[in-house]
Design a protein around this motif. Structure first.
Motif, short mmCIF file in Angstrom:
data_model
loop_
_atom_site.label_atom_id
_atom_site.label_comp_id
_atom_site.label_asym_id
_atom_site.label_seq_id
_atom_site.Cartn_x
_atom_site.Cartn_y
_atom_site.Cartn_z
N ASP A 73 -15.95 9.71 26.49
CA ASP A 73 -14.90 9.60 27.50
C ASP A 73 -13.68 9.04 26.79
O ASP A 73 -13.72 7.93 26.25
N VAL A 74 -12.58 9.81 26.81
CA VAL A 74 -11.41 9.46 26.00
C VAL A 74 -10.17 9.47 26.88
O VAL A 74 -9.97 10.36 27.69
N LEU A 75 -9.34 8.44 26.68
CA LEU A 75 -8.05 8.35 27.35
C LEU A 75 -6.95 8.52 26.30
O LEU A 75 -6.93 7.80 25.31
N HIS A 76 -6.07 9.48 26.53
CA HIS A 76 -4.94 9.72 25.63
C HIS A 76 -3.66 9.28 26.33
O HIS A 76 -3.33 9.79 27.42
N LEU A 77 -2.94 8.36 25.74
CA LEU A 77 -1.62 7.99 26.23
C LEU A 77 -0.60 8.74 25.37
O LEU A 77 -0.50 8.49 24.17
N GLY A 78 0.11 9.65 25.98
CA GLY A 78 0.98 10.58 25.25
C GLY A 78 0.27 11.91 25.12
O GLY A 78 -0.89 11.96 24.66
N GLY A 79 0.93 12.97 25.57
CA GLY A 79 0.26 14.26 25.60
C GLY A 79 0.71 15.22 24.53
O GLY A 79 -0.10 15.81 23.82
N GLY A 80 2.03 15.38 24.38
CA GLY A 80 2.52 16.39 23.45
C GLY A 80 1.93 17.74 23.79
O GLY A 80 1.83 18.12 24.96
N ASN A 135 -3.31 0.72 36.50
CA ASN A 135 -4.00 1.13 37.72
C ASN A 135 -5.36 1.77 37.46
O ASN A 135 -6.05 2.16 38.40
N ALA A 136 -5.74 1.87 36.20
CA ALA A 136 -7.01 2.51 35.85
C ALA A 136 -8.17 1.53 36.01
O ALA A 136 -8.00 0.31 35.96
N SER A 137 -9.36 2.08 36.18
CA SER A 137 -10.56 1.27 36.32
C SER A 137 -10.92 0.61 34.99
O SER A 137 -10.59 1.13 33.91
N ALA A 138 -11.62 -0.51 35.06
CA ALA A 138 -12.13 -1.16 33.85
C ALA A 138 -13.28 -0.33 33.27
O ALA A 138 -13.93 0.44 33.99
N ASP A 139 -13.53 -0.50 31.97
CA ASP A 139 -14.65 0.17 31.29
C ASP A 139 -14.64 1.67 31.51
O ASP A 139 -15.68 2.30 31.71
N LEU A 140 -13.47 2.25 31.44
CA LEU A 140 -13.29 3.67 31.73
C LEU A 140 -13.59 4.56 30.54
O LEU A 140 -14.07 5.68 30.68
N ALA A 141 -13.27 4.07 29.32
CA ALA A 141 -13.23 4.97 28.16
C ALA A 141 -13.99 4.42 26.96
O ALA A 141 -14.07 3.21 26.75
N ASP A 142 -14.51 5.35 26.16
CA ASP A 142 -15.10 5.01 24.86
C ASP A 142 -14.00 4.86 23.81
O ASP A 142 -14.14 4.09 22.86
N ALA A 167 -5.18 -2.28 27.62
CA ALA A 167 -5.93 -1.30 26.83
C ALA A 167 -7.37 -1.77 26.63
O ALA A 167 -8.32 -1.00 26.79
N GLY A 168 -7.53 -3.05 26.30
CA GLY A 168 -8.86 -3.60 26.12
C GLY A 168 -9.69 -3.57 27.40
O GLY A 168 -10.90 -3.36 27.37
N ARG A 169 -9.02 -3.75 28.53
CA ARG A 169 -9.72 -3.77 29.83
C ARG A 169 -10.31 -2.41 30.18
O ARG A 169 -11.41 -2.32 30.71
N VAL A 170 -9.57 -1.33 29.88
CA VAL A 170 -10.07 -0.01 30.26
C VAL A 170 -11.10 0.52 29.26
O VAL A 170 -11.83 1.47 29.56
N LEU A 171 -11.18 -0.11 28.08
CA LEU A 171 -12.19 0.30 27.11
C LEU A 171 -13.54 -0.34 27.42
O LEU A 171 -13.61 -1.47 27.89
N ARG A 172 -14.60 0.36 27.13
CA ARG A 172 -15.95 -0.21 27.23
C ARG A 172 -16.14 -1.23 26.11
O ARG A 172 -15.38 -1.24 25.14
N PRO A 173 -17.15 -2.09 26.22
CA PRO A 173 -17.32 -3.16 25.23
C PRO A 173 -17.37 -2.67 23.79
O PRO A 173 -16.89 -3.35 22.87
N ASP A 174 -17.94 -1.48 23.55
CA ASP A 174 -17.99 -0.94 22.19
C ASP A 174 -16.90 0.09 21.94
O ASP A 174 -16.95 0.85 20.98
#
Length: 283
Positions: A73-80, A135-142, A167-174
């Motif tokens: 699960d990946v979140l990209h900030l910036g699309g291009g 506004n994103a959920s916590a633990d959203l992305a790898d 950024a740290g909040r939306v990432l999973r612990p690993d």
């Protein structure tokens, strides 16, 4: 001349003039520029082809963050032009990817001219990166990939400790955070970013071409941050053997680089420096 030979596309988008320029050497490959600054390169027939040096380095990290082929699960900030989302869809099938791009006109242009295949798992969101993140959920992305440039500069609101915490909040612990940064000696911006992310993440690494690290030229560098140990040995092997060799700095070398730099707060955040004339521009 073939009737189907691709022709350049020029369009006014929200934040400037975008151009899609066909590559004469690759049948369905395109360079995206905005106001003359290169933004993305994509080959629709070969999405695993990464042309830009910084994109190749981001790709090396994406290849090593988990076992090969595992969906992420990946979140990209910036699309291009969606270079890395296409790369991940090919190398890690089944991945779920959210792409946040503030320029609606640019998103529309890319969706129209360079559409992603159906079922690619790539969702596009027209929004400011920081606002979407908050506004994103916590633990959203790898993985979170930040490649946001207003013209040729990283916007100020994406450089602070407050942003890094989001950024740290939306990432999973690993999870792993990646960012494309640009700077040159004496590296005031880079050092401030390293200090900022060291405030939030336990592990940091930096990937850069040796000439840039020695202060010989302005250039892109990839910041990697995580709460877990990074496989810097695997990363170093890949980056050293690349067509555009780079070094991986971590541990004491990075601590020496950070020495004396202060974390950035929202109140004193500034954009990354303006590149020197001709550093990145194309016709």
């Amino acid at each position: 001349m073939s009737e189907t030979e691709p022709i350049p596309v020029t369009r006014a988008v929200d934040h400037g003039t975008a151009k899609l320029l066909p590559d004469v050497d690759r049948a369905r490959a395109w360079l995206l520029t905005v106001d003359g600054a290169p933004q993305s390169y994509v080959d629709l027939d070969e999405p695993t082809h990464l042309e830009f040096e910084y994109a190749r380095r981001l790709g090396h990290v994406l290849d090593t963050v988990a076992e090969p082929g595992r969906a992420l699960d990946v979140l990209h900030l910036g699309g291009g032009a969606l270079t890395l989302p296409r790369y991940l869809a090919a190398t890690r099938p089944g991945s779920r990817q959210d792409v946040v791009e503030a320029d609606r006109g640019l998103l529309a242009l890319v969706a129209e001219q360079l559409p992603v295949p159906d079922g690619s798992g790539i969702a596009l969101h027209a929004a400011d990166a920081r606002a979407w993140l908050e506004n994103a959920s916590a633990d959203l992305a790898d993985v979170l990939v930040a490649d946001v440039f207003g013209g040729s500069r990283v916007p100020a609101h994406l450089t602070s400790v407050d942003y890094a915490r989001e950024a740290g909040r939306v990432l999973r612990p690993d999870g792993v955070y990646l960012a494309n940064l640009a700077d040159g000696a004496p590296f005031a911006f880079l050092r401030s970013q390293l200090a900022t992310f060291a405030e939030v993440f336990e592990e940091l690494a930096l990937i850069a071409e040796p000439g840039v690290l020695r202060g010989r030229r302005f250039g892109n560098m990839v910041l990697v941050a995580a709460h877990r140990p990074l496989d810097t040995a695997a990363l170093a092997r890949r980056t050293a053997s690349d067509a555009f060799p780079a070094r991986v700095e971590h541990g004491p070398a990075l601590r020496d680089l950070i020495a004396g730099a202060r974390p950035v707060r929202d109140a004193d955040a500034v954009p990354s420096p303006e590149p020197p004339e001709g550093a990145f521009g194309v016709g």
